[in-house]
Scaffold this motif. Structure first.
Motif, PDB file in Angstrom:
ATOM      1  N   GLN A  71      -1.534  -4.187 -26.418  1.00  0.00           N
ATOM      2  CA  GLN A  71      -0.380  -4.978 -26.836  1.00  0.00           C
ATOM      3  C   GLN A  71       0.900  -4.319 -26.351  1.00  0.00           C
ATOM      4  N   MET A  72       0.959  -2.981 -26.600  1.00  0.00           N
ATOM      5  CA  MET A  72       2.144  -2.257 -26.197  1.00  0.00           C
ATOM      6  C   MET A  72       2.009  -1.900 -24.716  1.00  0.00           C
ATOM      7  N   GLN A  73       3.058  -2.105 -23.950  1.00  0.00           N
ATOM      8  CA  GLN A  73       2.971  -1.729 -22.537  1.00  0.00           C
ATOM      9  C   GLN A  73       2.920  -0.214 -22.430  1.00  0.00           C
ATOM     10  N   MET A  74       1.906   0.296 -21.714  1.00  0.00           N
ATOM     11  CA  MET A  74       1.778   1.747 -21.567  1.00  0.00           C
ATOM     12  C   MET A  74       1.722   2.107 -20.102  1.00  0.00           C
ATOM     13  N   LYS A  75       2.311   3.270 -19.785  1.00  0.00           N
ATOM     14  CA  LYS A  75       2.210   3.736 -18.405  1.00  0.00           C
ATOM     15  C   LYS A  75       0.768   4.161 -18.156  1.00  0.00           C
ATOM     16  N   VAL A  76       0.241   3.802 -16.984  1.00  0.00           N
ATOM     17  CA  VAL A  76      -1.141   4.168 -16.658  1.00  0.00           C
ATOM     18  C   VAL A  76      -1.292   5.683 -16.706  1.00  0.00           C
ATOM     19  N   SER A  77      -0.269   6.391 -16.218  1.00  0.00           N
ATOM     20  CA  SER A  77      -0.387   7.847 -16.135  1.00  0.00           C
ATOM     21  C   SER A  77      -0.493   8.474 -17.525  1.00  0.00           C
ATOM     22  N   THR A  78       0.264   7.956 -18.493  1.00  0.00           N
ATOM     23  CA  THR A  78       0.185   8.505 -19.846  1.00  0.00           C
ATOM     24  C   THR A  78      -1.206   8.276 -20.422  1.00  0.00           C
ATOM     25  N   TYR A 109       0.840  -1.204   0.000  1.00  0.00           N
ATOM     26  CA  TYR A 109       0.000   0.000   0.000  1.00  0.00           C
ATOM     27  C   TYR A 109       0.873   1.250   0.000  1.00  0.00           C
ATOM     28  N   ILE A 110       1.887   1.250   0.902  1.00  0.00           N
ATOM     29  CA  ILE A 110       2.761   2.424   1.000  1.00  0.00           C
ATOM     30  C   ILE A 110       3.462   2.673  -0.333  1.00  0.00           C
ATOM     31  N   ASN A 111       3.971   1.594  -0.931  1.00  0.00           N
ATOM     32  CA  ASN A 111       4.644   1.743  -2.223  1.00  0.00           C
ATOM     33  C   ASN A 111       3.713   2.302  -3.288  1.00  0.00           C
ATOM     34  N   TRP A 112       2.485   1.749  -3.279  1.00  0.00           N
ATOM     35  CA  TRP A 112       1.506   2.183  -4.265  1.00  0.00           C
ATOM     36  C   TRP A 112       1.190   3.665  -4.068  1.00  0.00           C
ATOM     37  N   LEU A 113       0.997   4.057  -2.776  1.00  0.00           N
ATOM     38  CA  LEU A 113       0.644   5.436  -2.462  1.00  0.00           C
ATOM     39  C   LEU A 113       1.780   6.377  -2.852  1.00  0.00           C
ATOM     40  N   LYS A 114       3.014   5.927  -2.555  1.00  0.00           N
ATOM     41  CA  LYS A 114       4.177   6.744  -2.925  1.00  0.00           C
ATOM     42  C   LYS A 114       4.172   7.012  -4.426  1.00  0.00           C
ATOM     43  N   GLY A 115       3.959   5.931  -5.167  1.00  0.00           N
ATOM     44  CA  GLY A 115       3.901   6.068  -6.624  1.00  0.00           C
ATOM     45  C   GLY A 115       2.775   6.999  -7.035  1.00  0.00           C
ATOM     46  N   ALA A 116       1.590   6.788  -6.417  1.00  0.00           N
ATOM     47  CA  ALA A 116       0.407   7.567  -6.772  1.00  0.00           C
ATOM     48  C   ALA A 116       0.656   9.057  -6.567  1.00  0.00           C
ATOM     49  N   LEU A 117       1.351   9.387  -5.466  1.00  0.00           N
ATOM     50  CA  LEU A 117       1.601  10.798  -5.186  1.00  0.00           C
ATOM     51  C   LEU A 117       2.512  11.406  -6.257  1.00  0.00           C
ATOM     52  N   LYS A 118       3.378  10.571  -6.841  1.00  0.00           N
ATOM     53  CA  LYS A 118       4.248  11.065  -7.918  1.00  0.00           C
ATOM     54  C   LYS A 118       3.564  10.933  -9.275  1.00  0.00           C
ATOM     55  N   GLY A 119       2.351  10.422  -9.277  1.00  0.00           N
ATOM     56  CA  GLY A 119       1.647  10.249 -10.542  1.00  0.00           C
ATOM     57  C   GLY A 119       2.010   8.947 -11.238  1.00  0.00           C
ATOM     58  N   ASP A 120       2.625   8.019 -10.517  1.00  0.00           N
ATOM     59  CA  ASP A 120       3.047   6.762 -11.142  1.00  0.00           C
ATOM     60  C   ASP A 120       2.156   5.616 -10.656  1.00  0.00           C
ATOM     61  N   PHE A 121       1.351   5.085 -11.545  1.00  0.00           N
ATOM     62  CA  PHE A 121       0.426   4.015 -11.156  1.00  0.00           C
ATOM     63  C   PHE A 121       0.806   2.681 -11.793  1.00  0.00           C
ATOM     64  N   GLY A 122       2.014   2.592 -12.294  1.00  0.00           N
ATOM     65  CA  GLY A 122       2.426   1.333 -12.896  1.00  0.00           C
ATOM     66  C   GLY A 122       2.041   1.246 -14.366  1.00  0.00           C
ATOM     67  N   TYR A 123       1.909  -0.006 -14.854  1.00  0.00           N
ATOM     68  CA  TYR A 123       1.691  -0.201 -16.284  1.00  0.00           C
ATOM     69  C   TYR A 123       0.331  -0.818 -16.561  1.00  0.00           C
TER      70      TYR A 123
END
Lengths: 315, 567, 271
Positions: free
Chosen positions: A83-90, A64-78
């Motif tokens: 087909q093509m891997q895309m960043k969730v944020s993009t 959860y902490i890792n996810w939240l840290k990412g979320a605060l930076k706008g990074d939600f993973g892929y």
């Protein structure tokens, strides 16, 4: 100041609760998420590596902490649905513009149309029968926005040919054309809400008109128009502000459905397709995003209150 | 007082409410005059048409109410026929109004200053700074200290009395010729009431403003009015100079209203010298008694056993029911270290202004308030085995509308306590319900109705019946007549007295109204800010109050009657 | 200026009567639909694809040649059953939670209400989507998901009523009479919430109908070949150009349903 701090504390608590709920909700999904992501024929090593990469073998709070840290930076993973891997944020960034403009345009339509209409309807208290106004507003309130979207497509798109259904234009290409097309979905979202707001504002105005302070103003020898502008309107608009803020959640809900009708590449369609494709990282991110927006706007409304209503500061 | 010039004359005015083609007359052919510089009172119970009369003079009748016939002449102009524009100009500049509820009568979003100043701006032309200076001057004139600060305050930041002063400032700032004050003191405490009435009188004398004072309270009318009009069912039943009218009423209804004003204040009850002497002597004896108190007296021991209720060092608290997750919960002490006892069969009155803690005390006694320290000892004979079922102390609440469940029929409400507290069979319970409903002066017909289908007085009778059906020995009455009209008040008080005699009941009677207290109580306990400041026999308290606060309470209650009966 | 109608000595709003008429009509269609439909709603007929309204098929046929009238009758039934179940679940648990928190207050109330605040700030369709994405699509899942989502709104309504009513003197009186907490909550206080609860049930039904329609429209609710009003709209979307009547029939059915109930609930508060 104390009021603001208190509200700020509530805001932070609410946002935290939201993030916890959004995160944990997707942890109870049955099945192995690594298996879901890589498919049935993934090897044991592949699965292991995926879990390692995604931090899936850590404990729940750590994740959860890792996810939240990412979320605060706008990074939600892929995202996994393409087909093509895309960043969730993009992905979200691309889709956000459409939903944003749809919501803003609907909101503006609601404010610009319903406030004068509400005042007009309250002023005509003795002209048009109550039941007629109620009936009209009630009919418009009963139309689901997505069905209204279909009716608009049918009438303005197919019969009158004011626009071509499905001819969505990217805002980057031609912003004017984009807005021109967006007005139709915005109307579909706005109309039921306009009816609600007119009804609410009208009854708020009528209620205020019955109050003692209006009688006092009359006893001072003021004209009706002046009483309305100087005394009644501000009092009557206070509850309407809360009402409009609450409406925002509805507007976003309406937008999700209406995007589907008009085939708009917005957050709503992304959400629906992510759900169908079990792309949970995207679903999580969108939910967190929309809910945070609603909560932050409610916070701003609370602050506005403090500014216009002297009674609030006291409590 | 004579030969004033006529300012306003109302001639044969009739006003009706139209209700689906039917017209209900609310004012029926009334005529009266207001002379320059006089204060005229209109008195009547709710529904008598007194407020409608005022509203038709200033032209503020609600849209459903229509003028049927008559004239309202003000300065030679008939207000009922002049143009809207002209009437608007008169409103505020020549005729203005002071309303009952100062909290709702001010706009909550504007400062007091802005609202008072608005009156001036509407009817005169000054420079910007002058407006403010004049407004502050007007606020100072009505006795508001620090008028500059008040100018900036919002209505909710002022006390009721201060707001009412500001309202008077607003009504008077344009120096109108006529001010209509509609129940201006009803929402206020007695002590504040008399100050506001004094202020109205002062403004009347200073500026020669005529005032129409409307009240349901005869004593308010008596206090400052030169002449008075008594209204009932939309008609004027009697009118005349205040002094004559109330010392020698001709009309039956006026007499009834006067009779409803309790003992010490009405004319025929002024105590003879003998009684005063008797009290004086008793007082002396009592002083001697207290001197003897050092030695334990067997007689006194026995007396103790007669006490049905003993309260010792009672402290009661009240916690805010608000946010507790964030921030501490605040606990306020409402009752401070109270000690008193109530004897079997007596009526102990507890008097105090709103916020003094009377109701909190009542709730603590019956056990509804659990945040208490100290001893509450109830010895109601429940253990003696004489009574067929439990008889915890019961309570009658102020508002019978709130104390009876609106979704249940009267029969159900009365049967409920029997279901819960006794093992009586259905048939026996119904018999008991039928008996008690007659006991309180209603019929079995009423058992089938809902509370909303009864009048205020009838509802209070039901509330009394519900309290008595379980045979309590001790009954706490919390402002049981405050929400009722005077004539109904008298009936309910009589009923309470009769029942007390019949069942040997003990009452603790709580009220803010000294008159009611003197009518029914044997002993009186004066409560101020949660403390007992004085406790005496009722008559003694009235004639020989010791404490400053008691004196002030009595003075405020009496100021009101000084014009007619000089006690 | 309210138009009133007098029936058997009682006056009603004109709109209330209108609401009753509309609702009875709609209900009649649905109830008949449970027992009888002109055609089998799922029988396909390639020869009759997308035919406009005719005497044989008063509302026309869809892209599979199925009779739209029959499908609307059955589909509305499905929608109604789902909506009623949702409201019952939401109202039952909401009433219990609201009564307990409103009556007793305290820290539990505080926590539940904070939680509730967050939930009500979220568009309910969004939450429903979360549920559906976790537990999957289908009739029972949306009943379950929406039923739970309706709990907070009922809890809120009932709680605020209880907070006001628990201070009323008739409650104090009942306590003095020796009534227990449960008796006070459900026998003394609960009937007094009816003026709020009954309209809330009707409005809740409307919201449930709209929510089902929305979810099924997005393809996340009722699954084919089962018919529901939302499902039909979703199918009709693609044929808007060729057979607009397909969309109109279920759409009007939703509007009439929602309109009827809101007119009734609006007319009840004021008499």
């Amino acid at each position: 100041m104390k009021y603001t701090l208190k509200k700020l504390a509530t805001l932070i608590v609410s946002l935290l609760i939201t993030s916890v709920l959004t995160f944990t909700a997707f942890q109870i999904i049955p099945g192995d998420s690594a298996l879901n992501a890589l498919g049935m024929d993934a090897t044991k090593e592949q699965l292991e590596r995926y879990r390692e990469e995604m931090g899936l073998n850590k404990s729940l709070p750590v994740r959860y902490i890792n996810w939240l840290k990412g979320a605060l930076k706008g990074d939600f993973g892929y995202s996994t649905q393409y087909q093509m891997q895309m960043k969730v944020s993009t992905l979200i960034k691309n889709r956000l513009t459409v939903t944003f403009w749809l919501a803003v345009m609907s909101f503006l339509l609601i404010v610009v149309i319903s406030i004068p209409l509400g005042i007009f309807a309250a002023g005509k208290k003795n002209g048009i029968p109550d039941s007629f106004i109620t009936l009209i507003t009630q009919i418009f309130m009963s139309v689901p926005p997505f069905f209204l979207g279909m009716l608009i497509t049918l009438i303005f798109g197919i019969i009158l040919k004011w626009f071509t259904p499905g001819s969505y234009i990217n805002p980057g290409e031609n912003f004017g054309q984009f807005l021109r097309f967006m007005i139709f979905p915005a109307i579909a979202v706005a109309v039921p809400k306009i009816a609600m707001t007119v009804k609410f504002l009208r009854s708020s105005l009528l209620r205020e008109m019955e109050l003692d302070y209006v009688r006092t103003a009359k006893s001072k020898g003021m004209t009706k128009a002046r009483i309305l502008i100087r005394h009644i309107l501000k009092n009557a608009l206070i509850p309407v502000i809360t009402f409009l803020a609450m409406m925002l959640a509805d507007i976003l809900a309406g937008a999700i459905l209406v995007e589907q009708v008009f085939n708009l590449p917005g957050l709503g369609r992304l959400l629906v397709s992510s759900i169908s494709n079990r792309d949970y990282a995207v679903v999580q991110a969108i939910i967190l995003y929309i809910v945070s927006v609603v909560i932050i706007i409610n916070f701003i409304v609370d602050l506005i209150y403090q500014w216009i209503d002297p009674r609030v500061k006291r409590d | 007082m004579t030969n004033y010039e006529t300012l306003l004359s109302v001639e044969n005015l009739s006003v009706g409410v139209s209700d689906k083609r039917k017209i209900n007359t609310v004012i029926d052919n009334i005529s009266f005059e207001v002379k320059k510089g006089e204060i005229i009172g209109i008195v009547g119970e709710s529904g008598s048409g007194k407020t409608m009369t005022a509203l038709s003079v200033i032209g503020l009748l609600p849209p459903s109410v229509k003028i049927l016939s008559g004239k309202v002449n003000f300065h030679g102009k008939n207000l009922l026929t002049i143009e809207d524009k002209e009437f608007r100009r008169l409103r505020g500049s020549e005729i203005s109004m002071v309303f009952q509820d100062s909290m709702t009568s001010f706009n909550p979003l504007l400062t007091i200053g802005a609202q008072v100043e608005e009156m001036l701006r509407l009817h005169s032309k000054y420079e910007k700074e002058e407006y403010k200076a004049l407004t502050i001057e007007a606020l100072a004139e009505v006795g508001l200290s620090k008028p500059q600060e008040i100018y900036q305050k919002y209505p909710h930041q002022l006390s009721g009395g201060m707001r009412q002063r500001a309202m008077i400032a607003m009504a008077m700032i344009t120096r109108p010729k006529l001010v209509i004050a509609d129940e201006p003191t009803t929402a206020l405490d007695v002590t504040t009431q008399s100050k506001i009435l004094g202020l109205l009188k002062k403004m009347n004398e200073k500026h020669g403003t005529s005032i129409i004072l409307i009240s349901h309270d005869l004593r308010v009318i008596q206090s400052i009015c030169d002449r008075a009009i008594v209204m009932k069912d939309g008609k004027i039943v009697e009118a005349g100079p205040t002094q004559e009218l109330f010392s020698d009423p001709e009309n039956e209804y006026t007499k009834k209203l006067l009779a409803a004003i309790p003992v010490p204040f009405s004319k025929n009850s002024i105590m003879s010298k003998d009684i005063q002497n008797e009290i004086f002597i008793r007082n002396l004896e009592r002083n001697e008694n207290t001197l003897k108190k050092d030695i334990p007296d067997p007689a006194e021991q026995k007396n103790r056993q007669d006490d049905i209720l003993m309260i010792k060092n009672l402290n009661v608290f009240y916690s805010e029911n608000g946010k507790r997750l964030l921030g501490k919960r605040s606990r306020k002490q409402v009752i401070h270290n109270m000690t008193f006892s109530v004897k079997q069969g007596e009526t102990l009155g507890i008097v105090g202004e709103s916020g003094s803690g009377k109701s909190t005390l009542a709730k603590a006694i019956v056990g509804l308030n659990k945040e208490i320290e100290g001893i509450i000892n109830i010895n109601d004979g429940a253990t003696e085995g004489l009574v067929s079922f439990l008889s915890k102390p019961q309570m009658v609440f102020q508002d019978p509308y709130g104390s009876l469940n609106p979704t249940k029929k009267i029969g159900w409400i009365l049967e409920e306590p029997l279901k819960l507290q006794t093992k009586l069979k259905k048939k026996e319970r119904l018999a008991k319900v039928n008996e008690i409903i007659r006991e309180v002066g209603l019929s079995t017909e009423h058992l089938k109705r809902y509370p909303s289908q009864l009048s205020g007085g009838q509802r209070q009778r039901v509330a009394i019946a519900a309290a008595l059906i379980v045979n309590p020995k001790l009954v706490i009455l919390d402002e049981p007549v405050s929400s009722l009209d005077v004539t109904i008040q008298a009936q309910i008080l009589r009923l309470l007295k009769d029942l007390q005699k019949k069942y040997n009941l003990t009452y603790v009677f709580i009220s803010h109204d000294l008159n009611v207290i003197f009518q029914i109580c044997d002993r009186v306990c004066v409560v101020y800010q949660g403390e007992i400041v004085e406790m005496k026999e009722a008559k003694e308290l009235f004639f020989c109050p010791d404490h400053e606060y008691t004196k002030e309470l009595l003075k405020s209650a009496m100021l009101i009657s000084k014009n007619c009966c000089h006690i | 200026m309210k138009k009133m109608v007098k029936i058997k000595g009682k006056t009603y709003h004109l709109n209330y009567i209108l609401g009753l008429v509309i609702t009875s009509l709609v209900l009649l269609i649905v109830i008949i639909g449970f027992f009888y439909t002109p055609y089998d709603p799922n029988t396909m007929n390639a020869a009759l694809k997308n035919s406009p309204p005719s005497l044989m098929h008063p509302l026309g046929t869809d892209n599979f040649g199925r009779d739209i009238l029959s499908r609307v009758m059955v589909g509305a039934g499905t929608t109604y059953v789902i909506a009623v179940s949702i409201v019952l679940i939401g109202a039952f648990f909401g009433t219990v939670v609201g009564a307990l928190t409103g009556y007793f207050g305290g820290w539990l109330d505080e926590v539940i209400m904070r939680f509730n605040d967050v939930l009500t700030a979220i568009p309910s369709i969004l939450l429903a989507l979360v549920f559906v994405s976790i537990f999957g699509t289908g009739t029972y899942n949306i009943i379950f998901a929406l039923g739970i989502l309706f709990v907070p709104s009922y809890a809120r309504v009932i709680r605020s009523e209880f907070i006001v009513l628990r201070e009323r003197d008739f409650v104090n009186n009942a306590k003095l009479m020796g009534a227990g907490s449960l008796r006070i909550m459900f026998i003394h206080i609960l009937p007094n919430t009816r003026n709020v609860l009954i309209p809330a049930l009707l409005i809740g039904f409307n919201n449930a109908v709209l929510a089902e329609a929305g979810l099924s429209y997005l393809g996340l609710g009722v699954q084919p070949p089962q018919a529901s009003l939302g499902r039909m709209l979703s199918e009709a979307q693609s044929y808007l150009l060729d057979s607009p009547w397909y969309a109109l029939a279920p759409g009007l059915m939703i509007i009439l349903t929602v309109l009827g109930f809101s007119l009734i609930s609006g007319g009840m508060g004021n008499d």
